[in-house]
Motif scaffolding. Structure first.
Motif, short mmCIF file in Angstrom:
data_model
loop_
_atom_site.label_atom_id
_atom_site.label_comp_id
_atom_site.label_asym_id
_atom_site.label_seq_id
_atom_site.Cartn_x
_atom_site.Cartn_y
_atom_site.Cartn_z
N VAL A 36 -21.19 -11.96 30.72
CA VAL A 36 -19.91 -11.49 31.24
C VAL A 36 -19.20 -10.72 30.15
O VAL A 36 -19.16 -11.15 29.00
CB VAL A 36 -19.03 -12.66 31.71
N GLN A 37 -18.65 -9.60 30.54
CA GLN A 37 -17.83 -8.81 29.61
C GLN A 37 -16.45 -8.60 30.21
O GLN A 37 -16.31 -8.30 31.39
CB GLN A 37 -18.47 -7.45 29.36
N LEU A 38 -15.45 -8.76 29.37
CA LEU A 38 -14.08 -8.40 29.73
C LEU A 38 -13.66 -7.27 28.81
O LEU A 38 -13.65 -7.43 27.59
CB LEU A 38 -13.14 -9.60 29.56
N VAL A 39 -13.32 -6.14 29.39
CA VAL A 39 -12.98 -4.97 28.60
C VAL A 39 -11.54 -4.58 28.90
O VAL A 39 -11.19 -4.25 30.04
CB VAL A 39 -13.91 -3.79 28.91
N GLU A 40 -10.71 -4.63 27.85
CA GLU A 40 -9.30 -4.29 27.99
C GLU A 40 -9.06 -2.84 27.63
O GLU A 40 -9.79 -2.26 26.83
CB GLU A 40 -8.43 -5.19 27.08
N SER A 41 -7.99 -2.30 28.18
CA SER A 41 -7.55 -0.96 27.82
C SER A 41 -6.05 -0.86 28.09
O SER A 41 -5.48 -1.70 28.77
CB SER A 41 -8.30 0.10 28.63
N GLY A 42 -5.44 0.17 27.50
CA GLY A 42 -4.05 0.45 27.80
C GLY A 42 -3.07 0.12 26.70
O GLY A 42 -1.88 0.39 26.84
N GLY A 43 -3.53 -0.48 25.61
CA GLY A 43 -2.62 -0.76 24.51
C GLY A 43 -2.22 0.50 23.79
O GLY A 43 -2.70 1.60 24.08
N ARG A 71 0.91 -0.26 30.40
CA ARG A 71 0.14 -1.00 31.40
C ARG A 71 -1.23 -1.33 30.84
O ARG A 71 -1.99 -0.42 30.48
CB ARG A 71 -0.02 -0.19 32.68
N LEU A 72 -1.52 -2.60 30.74
CA LEU A 72 -2.82 -3.06 30.27
C LEU A 72 -3.74 -3.33 31.46
O LEU A 72 -3.28 -3.78 32.51
CB LEU A 72 -2.68 -4.34 29.45
N SER A 73 -5.01 -3.06 31.25
CA SER A 73 -6.03 -3.35 32.26
C SER A 73 -7.14 -4.16 31.61
O SER A 73 -7.42 -4.02 30.42
CB SER A 73 -6.62 -2.07 32.83
N CYS A 74 -7.77 -5.00 32.41
CA CYS A 74 -8.91 -5.78 31.93
C CYS A 74 -9.91 -5.87 33.07
O CYS A 74 -9.61 -6.46 34.11
CB CYS A 74 -8.46 -7.17 31.49
#
Length: 120
Positions: free
Chosen positions: A2-9, A19-22
């Motif tokens: 499983v991978q959780l990839v964040e973006s938006g910082g 707005r952060l996304s994961c």
């Protein structure tokens, strides 16, 4: 698996928004609760907001009325809309997901984190 990839910082002035996304990917059967946590330098990790599979939300008192957590179950994605940001919101924000994997094993997974910096 499983991978959780964040973006938006990023860097924003006080009073601004981010707005952060994961997005979760991998051998996922279903996702139960998802949430955002943060850790500032020299401080302990703290819960920011969580959301259950049915959409029930919970927020830290420090962000109530300013942050909104939401999720798109079809995309296995959780969002954190952050408004009226303050310098004290500066931290590394990490996504967390409580999952059921293919094969019905449980898993608690974390993203790598995304830096949010709020300038005064």
């Amino acid at each position: 698996q499983v991978q959780l990839v964040e973006s938006g910082g990023g860097l924003v002035q006080a009073g601004g928004s981010l707005r952060l996304s994961c997005a979760a990917s991998g051998s996922i059967f279903s996702i139960n609760a998802m949430g955002w946590y943060r850790q500032a330098p020299g401080k302990q990790r703290e819960l920011v907001a969580t959301i259950t599979g049915s959409g029930t939300t919970n927020y830290a008192d420090s962000v109530k009325g300013r942050f909104t957590i939401s999720r798109d179950n079809a995309k296995n994605t959780v969002y954190l809309q952050m408004n009226s940001l303050k310098p004290e919101d500066t931290a590394v924000y990490r996504c967390n997901a409580n999952l059921v994997l293919v094969g019905f094993r449980g898993s608690n997974s974390w993203g790598q984190g995304t830096q949010v910096t709020v300038s005064s």
